[in-house]
Design a protein around this motif. Structure first.
Motif, PDB file in Angstrom:
ATOM      1  N   HIS A 164       9.267  36.661   4.039  1.00  0.00           N
ATOM      2  CA  HIS A 164       9.302  35.415   4.822  1.00  0.00           C
ATOM      3  C   HIS A 164       9.303  34.238   3.846  1.00  0.00           C
ATOM      4  O   HIS A 164       8.264  33.907   3.272  1.00  0.00           O
ATOM      5  CB  HIS A 164       8.083  35.359   5.759  1.00  0.00           C
ATOM      6  N   HIS A 220      11.907  30.502   2.547  1.00  0.00           N
ATOM      7  CA  HIS A 220      12.927  29.521   2.940  1.00  0.00           C
ATOM      8  C   HIS A 220      13.848  29.257   1.763  1.00  0.00           C
ATOM      9  O   HIS A 220      14.042  28.120   1.346  1.00  0.00           O
ATOM     10  CB  HIS A 220      12.243  28.251   3.462  1.00  0.00           C
ATOM     11  N   GLU A 267      11.273  31.638  12.262  1.00  0.00           N
ATOM     12  CA  GLU A 267       9.910  31.884  12.661  1.00  0.00           C
ATOM     13  C   GLU A 267       9.501  31.125  13.906  1.00  0.00           C
ATOM     14  O   GLU A 267       8.339  31.173  14.316  1.00  0.00           O
ATOM     15  CB  GLU A 267       8.963  31.553  11.499  1.00  0.00           C
ATOM     16  N   HIS A 293       1.902  34.930   8.629  1.00  0.00           N
ATOM     17  CA  HIS A 293       0.803  34.160   8.021  1.00  0.00           C
ATOM     18  C   HIS A 293      -0.560  34.615   8.557  1.00  0.00           C
ATOM     19  O   HIS A 293      -1.364  35.134   7.814  1.00  0.00           O
ATOM     20  CB  HIS A 293       0.942  32.643   8.184  1.00  0.00           C
ATOM     21  N   ASP A 302       6.228  32.414   2.076  1.00  0.00           N
ATOM     22  CA  ASP A 302       6.481  31.236   2.898  1.00  0.00           C
ATOM     23  C   ASP A 302       6.884  30.043   2.026  1.00  0.00           C
ATOM     24  O   ASP A 302       6.736  28.907   2.401  1.00  0.00           O
ATOM     25  CB  ASP A 302       5.302  30.869   3.806  1.00  0.00           C
TER      26      ASP A 302
HETATM   27 ZN   LIG Z   1       7.896  29.875   7.068  1.00  0.00          ZN
END
Ligand SMILES: [Zn+2]
Length: 561
Positions: free
Chosen positions: A97, A99, A332, A400, A454
């Motif tokens: 996960h 970006h 997400e 998360h 993340d």
């Molecule tokens: Zn994220």
């Protein structure tokens, strides 16, 4: 000529003698076939298979591991050798996960400050990058760090000043931005540029920012974005992959960005949700992707009919793609905002149902002590209302989840779901109250869990910072904030490798070093598994000195190997 013939004769003799252990050799006069054939040998190769086997050699044929063993493996005269000189090897790391698409779209020459532990580190990193670029090119670092890490305690966290930035990079404008929307800081060249655009800059180079946008930071970001070309975005995407490979990362599941408005209200995490993939797709078409990228599509429209999500699900083939670029799911965000205030909205429920009915994977993030309950309770209700098997085989994921509880882990497990956990975010900005996730509780529960960064707005991409946090529970200020929930090093690394195949539905192809799997591996700068050679504090500094994706070298540190 005679020498060549003698060598040919000798190698033919050698081939005959060792034919027992080798594939049929070809006559020496024939050129080697184009297929890759590489023997990686003399290493401590942690396969991360179910029995944690460590071997010394692997043979790669094409883009897959062909043989994995402790004895001398077969070769042909066309086999290329890589001598590891005893170094430690792990499977290519998978970030389930992040970006990376947004990172690739950053304006300027992105200079990651994720590993900087002092103002001097920041300045040196910028100075080194500047030396590779023509004068006048922008140096930027947007997100992925926190000023907490720049000044060791008891000093107060701060940015470098304009004068400090000028001392390191007098010939390049600089823009360093915290998180989604600042604050940020610039140097003299940057100050001149932004002031011409009417943006207010402090005498010390500081630029105001914060959640309320537009603000001076997002106006500065907008100015830089307006000057960006597709060629810049392609270069940025290649830089992002290069950075990842230098850390041993070989695969990413990208989670999209917030829908851009194209105005100064947009922060670091906004992107054009249709054209934002142009650079990635162009590189794919040119066979220039050096990491594997998987995509989740982020949807947060507010119309309860969710027309955009409906169009996506109707027109995009689920799981379409190949070994380098593939579509995974929705996330997400599914529709509207996820239930961040502890309430399910009608549009979110409608979107969630749509994804389930289409049979897609779905992922929602959880940040608070309340939101995961709303998400999992709704998924449970939805599952009960759908014909069997409901969502049970769709591998829905809560990401998360710093505050998730045993009760809800059990509920999610019963739904066939998994939990994506992270470390770097809590490392750079976590506190005794903002801590978690409960790694140990999750590992003991038997639910699928895997690591992610993340990155790269609120959190660094660097997986070794994430692993440091899993192993020590310590934040960047040196405070233990996640006591009782830490894991041993090998269990932690497993979450970044073997465990993450499940999150991509590619566990038969990725995550371990086993015959038939993609030949993705990282040769480490130090033996992560040996606490004598790499004390806890040094985990953060581990790097890859050689990274292979599909058997191809995508990163090599010439000083090391
Ligand atoms: Zn994220």
């Amino acid at each position: 000529m005679r020498n060549t013939r003698a060598i040919a004769l000798l190698s033919s003799l050698f081939a005959t003698l060792s034919a027992f252990a080798q594939p049929a050799p070809q006559p020496p006069s024939q050129p080697c076939p184009e297929i890759r054939d590489v023997l990686v040998t003399n290493g401590k190769i942690h396969t991360l298979n179910t029995t944690n086997t460590v071997v010394d050699s692997v043979r790669i044929v094409g883009d897959r591991f062909a043989e994995v063993g402790t004895n001398r493996l077969g070769t042909s005269r066309c086999t290329r050798m890589i001598d590891l000189e005893g170094r430690t090897v792990v499977p290519g790391l998978i970030d389930n996960h992040n970006h990376i698409v947004l990172l690739g779209l950053r304006p300027g020459h992105d200079t990651r400050l994720e590993s900087a532990a002092s103002i001097d580190d920041v300045l040196n990193t910028l100075r080194t990058k500047a030396a590779t670029l023509p004068n006048g090119e922008w140096l930027t670092s947007i997100g992925g760090f926190d000023i907490n890490q720049f000044v060791p305690p008891p000093g107060a966290p701060r940015f470098p000043t304009l004068a400090e930035l000028d001392s390191a990079t007098p010939n390049h404008p600089v823009f360093l931005q915290l998180s989604f929307a600042g604050p940020s800081v610039t140097n003299t060249l940057g100050k001149q540029f932004f002031e011409q655009a009417g943006i207010e800059i402090g005498a010390d180079g500081s630029i105001a920012g914060g959640f309320q946008t537009p603000n001076p930071t997002t106006r500065a970001l907008h100015e830089l974005r307006q000057r960006q070309t597709l060629a810049d975005q392609k270069r940025g995407t290649q830089d992002a992959m290069r950075y990842a490979a230098s850390l041993g990362l070989t695969t990413h599941l990208d989670e999209g960005g917030f829908p851009a408005t194209g105005t100064a209200a947009d922060g670091a995490a906004h992107m054009d949700r249709y054209r934002g993939y142009d650079a990635l797709l162009a590189l794919y078409a040119e066979s220039a992707l050096t990491n594997r990228i998987r995509l989740n599509f982020l949807h947060m429209e507010t119309d309860v009919a969710t027309p955009e999500l409906a169009a996506r699900l109707a027109n995009v083939f689920p799981r379409f793609g190949d070994d380098l670029l593939k579509i995974v799911g929705i996330g997400e965000f599914t529709a509207g905002a996820s239930p961040i205030i502890g309430e399910a909205t009608e549009v979110w429920r409608a979107g969630t149902r749509r994804v389930a009915e289409a049979g897609w994977r779905n992922e929602n993030h959880s940040l608070t002590p309340a939101d995961f309950k709303v998400i999992i309770d709704e998924w449970e209700r939805l599952n009960a209302a759908l014909p069997a098997p409901g969502i049970r085989q769709q591998r829905w994921v809560v990401a998360h989840a710093p505050f998730i509880t045993q009760e809800y882990v059990d509920k999610l497990k019963a739904l066939g779901g998994g939990v994506s956990v992270l470390g770097g975010w809590r490392y750079i900005s976590g506190t005794a109250q903002q801590n978690g996730p409960p790694f140990k509780l999750l590992a003991d529960s038997g639910i699928p869990i895997g690591m992610s960064s993340d990155g790269m707005q609120i959190s660094p991409m660097n997986p070794w910072i994430g692993l440091y946090y899993v192993v020590t529970g310590k934040n960047a200020r040196g405070e233990v904030i996640n006591a009782g929930q830490t894991l041993e090093r090998d269990a932690a690394l497993r979450l970044y490798t073997a465990a993450n195949g499940w999150f991509l539905k590619e566990e038969s192809l990725l995550g371990t070093i086993e015959p038939g799997k993609y030949a993705d591996l990282a040769v480490l700068s130090a033996d992560y598994f040996d606490a004598g050679a790499v004390p806890d504090e040094a985990i953060k500094s581990v790097r890859s000195v050689l990274t292979l994706v599909g058997g191809q070298i995508v990163h090599r540190d010439p000083d090391a190997l």
